[in-house]
Design a protein around this motif. Structure first.
Motif, PDB file in Angstrom:
ATOM      1  N   SER A 199      -5.773   2.920   4.193  1.00  0.00           N
ATOM      2  CA  SER A 199      -5.931   4.194   2.488  1.00  0.00           C
ATOM      3  C   SER A 199      -6.381   5.690   4.071  1.00  0.00           C
ATOM      4  O   SER A 199      -6.649   6.575   3.651  1.00  0.00           O
ATOM      5  CB  SER A 199      -6.626   4.389   1.487  1.00  0.00           C
ATOM      6  OG  SER A 199      -8.118   3.522   2.128  1.00  0.00           O
ATOM      7  N   ASP A 251      -9.239  -0.283   6.996  1.00  0.00           N
ATOM      8  CA  ASP A 251      -8.009   0.173   5.686  1.00  0.00           C
ATOM      9  C   ASP A 251      -6.946   1.326   5.742  1.00  0.00           C
ATOM     10  O   ASP A 251      -7.142   2.719   5.459  1.00  0.00           O
ATOM     11  CB  ASP A 251      -9.405   0.661   4.946  1.00  0.00           C
ATOM     12  CG  ASP A 251      -8.883   0.898   2.789  1.00  0.00           C
ATOM     13  OD1 ASP A 251      -7.440   1.631   2.869  1.00  0.00           O
ATOM     14  OD2 ASP A 251      -9.826   1.209   2.378  1.00  0.00           O
ATOM     15  N   TRP A 288      -5.950  -6.485   6.691  1.00  0.00           N
ATOM     16  CA  TRP A 288      -4.778  -6.107   5.667  1.00  0.00           C
ATOM     17  C   TRP A 288      -3.692  -6.615   6.930  1.00  0.00           C
ATOM     18  O   TRP A 288      -3.742  -6.511   7.853  1.00  0.00           O
ATOM     19  CB  TRP A 288      -4.378  -4.705   5.598  1.00  0.00           C
ATOM     20  CG  TRP A 288      -5.295  -3.904   4.689  1.00  0.00           C
ATOM     21  CD1 TRP A 288      -5.156  -3.839   3.400  1.00  0.00           C
ATOM     22  CD2 TRP A 288      -6.935  -3.564   4.752  1.00  0.00           C
ATOM     23  NE1 TRP A 288      -6.058  -2.607   2.577  1.00  0.00           N
ATOM     24  CE2 TRP A 288      -7.467  -2.759   2.947  1.00  0.00           C
ATOM     25  CE3 TRP A 288      -8.305  -3.618   5.616  1.00  0.00           C
ATOM     26  CZ2 TRP A 288      -8.647  -2.632   2.587  1.00  0.00           C
ATOM     27  CZ3 TRP A 288      -9.540  -3.068   5.256  1.00  0.00           C
ATOM     28  CH2 TRP A 288      -9.181  -2.987   3.917  1.00  0.00           C
ATOM     29  N   ARG A 300      -3.933  -4.697  -0.472  1.00  0.00           N
ATOM     30  CA  ARG A 300      -5.638  -5.552  -0.084  1.00  0.00           C
ATOM     31  C   ARG A 300      -5.871  -6.309   1.052  1.00  0.00           C
ATOM     32  O   ARG A 300      -4.710  -6.484   1.102  1.00  0.00           O
ATOM     33  CB  ARG A 300      -5.989  -5.886  -1.581  1.00  0.00           C
ATOM     34  CG  ARG A 300      -4.898  -7.114  -1.510  1.00  0.00           C
ATOM     35  CD  ARG A 300      -5.672  -8.262  -3.406  1.00  0.00           C
ATOM     36  NE  ARG A 300      -5.108  -8.787  -3.507  1.00  0.00           N
ATOM     37  CZ  ARG A 300      -4.332 -10.051  -2.458  1.00  0.00           C
ATOM     38  NH1 ARG A 300      -5.377 -10.156  -1.432  1.00  0.00           N
ATOM     39  NH2 ARG A 300      -3.457 -10.656  -3.882  1.00  0.00           N
ATOM     40  N   PRO A 301      -7.081  -6.444   1.477  1.00  0.00           N
ATOM     41  CA  PRO A 301      -7.335  -7.596   2.297  1.00  0.00           C
ATOM     42  C   PRO A 301      -6.322  -8.820   2.008  1.00  0.00           C
ATOM     43  O   PRO A 301      -6.608  -8.962   0.952  1.00  0.00           O
ATOM     44  CB  PRO A 301      -8.533  -7.150   2.625  1.00  0.00           C
ATOM     45  CG  PRO A 301      -9.217  -5.893   2.226  1.00  0.00           C
ATOM     46  CD  PRO A 301      -7.963  -5.882   0.586  1.00  0.00           C
ATOM     47  N   HIS A 328       0.488  -1.412  -0.119  1.00  0.00           N
ATOM     48  CA  HIS A 328       0.098   0.098  -0.391  1.00  0.00           C
ATOM     49  C   HIS A 328       0.707   1.023  -0.198  1.00  0.00           C
ATOM     50  O   HIS A 328       2.066   0.852   0.905  1.00  0.00           O
ATOM     51  CB  HIS A 328      -0.778  -0.062   1.218  1.00  0.00           C
ATOM     52  CG  HIS A 328      -2.078   0.926   0.879  1.00  0.00           C
ATOM     53  ND1 HIS A 328      -2.185   2.313   1.600  1.00  0.00           N
ATOM     54  CD2 HIS A 328      -3.302   0.658   0.154  1.00  0.00           C
ATOM     55  CE1 HIS A 328      -3.016   2.432   1.029  1.00  0.00           C
ATOM     56  NE2 HIS A 328      -4.272   1.365   0.993  1.00  0.00           N
ATOM     57  N   ARG A 332     -13.155  -8.638   7.124  1.00  0.00           N
ATOM     58  CA  ARG A 332     -11.531  -7.555   5.774  1.00  0.00           C
ATOM     59  C   ARG A 332     -10.719  -7.030   6.607  1.00  0.00           C
ATOM     60  O   ARG A 332     -10.477  -6.307   7.078  1.00  0.00           O
ATOM     61  CB  ARG A 332     -12.364  -7.204   5.088  1.00  0.00           C
ATOM     62  CG  ARG A 332     -13.296  -7.270   3.973  1.00  0.00           C
ATOM     63  CD  ARG A 332     -13.930  -6.688   3.437  1.00  0.00           C
ATOM     64  NE  ARG A 332     -12.988  -5.998   1.957  1.00  0.00           N
ATOM     65  CZ  ARG A 332     -12.811  -4.609   1.944  1.00  0.00           C
ATOM     66  NH1 ARG A 332     -12.613  -3.671   3.098  1.00  0.00           N
ATOM     67  NH2 ARG A 332     -12.238  -4.063   0.953  1.00  0.00           N
TER      68      ARG A 332
END
Length: 236
Positions: free
Chosen positions: A101, A99, A170, A68-69, A36, A168
């Motif tokens: 992000s 997330d 990461w 991504r996860p 990421h 989910r």
């Protein structure tokens, strides 16, 4: 805004990228993991090759995240590219529902244990690679019940934590202490054979047709049996 992405320069490519590509076992389904764009403020990444290198004068803030996860059954391999034995500690590994992000480098603490105080779901295991050596490999896997195991250099895996597998998640690393540079690989879950079955109403129709065919065969056998002549015997 998230931390900016730094591409490794030519010296770093010669020192880390090329040897890693030559030594990487990518013939067994492993491929470099995408990282990421969010990362710690003291680490440089090559996202496409999964390489992360911490600044030599810094001890911490070496966070990296998967792009991504993790998929169910997916595995990660962390290959140690460079170390500095003058530092203590080694490598922190964790999973989060946050997330990346939504984070910036300012949100990431110097000590990864402090991540547990954030409102999102965070689990961390520190020093998973005690006194790491260049070339060593750690393989992370998450079972269907949320059991996180780590195998070192092909040895039997060891359970390091349990996670909520319904989320989910990461994966992230904190490349701190004596671990200076790593390359992350991913291996997709094994393919699942899917057998296509007819819709339920079609299956029922097939069963009815088979039963009718069976009845017709039985009736045909009855009506085409050879005739028998019956005799009656009366004593004189």
């Amino acid at each position: 805004s998230s931390g900016s992405v730094h591409n490794v320069d030519d010296d770093e490519i010669d020192r880390t990228l090329v040897p890693a590509l030559r030594a990487a076992n990518i013939d067994d389904g492993w491929r470099p993991a995408m990282l990421h764009r969010t990362h710690g403020k003291h680490i440089a990444i090559n996202s496409g090759m999964g390489i992360a290198t911490r600044e030599r004068s810094e001890f911490c803030q070496g966070y990296i995240f998967t792009a991504r996860p993790l998929a169910p059954g997916e595995r990660l391999m962390i290959k140690i590219l460079d170390t500095d034995p003058s530092y203590t500690g080694a490598l922190a590994l964790g999973l989060t529902s946050c997330d990346p992000s939504r984070l910036s480098s300012r949100d990431l603490p110097d000590d990864s244990d402090m991540l547990r105080g954030r409102p999102e779901y965070w689990v961390v295991s520190k020093d998973v690679a005690c006194t790491p050596r260049v070339g060593e490999e750690l393989v992370l896997s998450v079972s269907g019940i949320g059991e996180v195991k780590v195998s070192r250099n092909g040895l039997p895996p060891v359970t390091v934590m349990y996670v909520d597998y319904t989320l989910r998640l990461w994966a992230f690393l904190d490349v701190y202490g004596s671990t200076k540079s790593v390359q992350v690989f991913t291996r997709p879950p094994p393919a699942v054979l899917v057998v296509a079955l007819p819709p339920a109403h079609n299956a029922a129709n097939h069963l009815v047709a088979a039963a009718q065919s069976h009845m017709q065969v039985n009736q045909s056998n009855i009506f085409h049996r050879p005739n028998f002549i019956s005799f009656s015997y009366f004593p004189l």
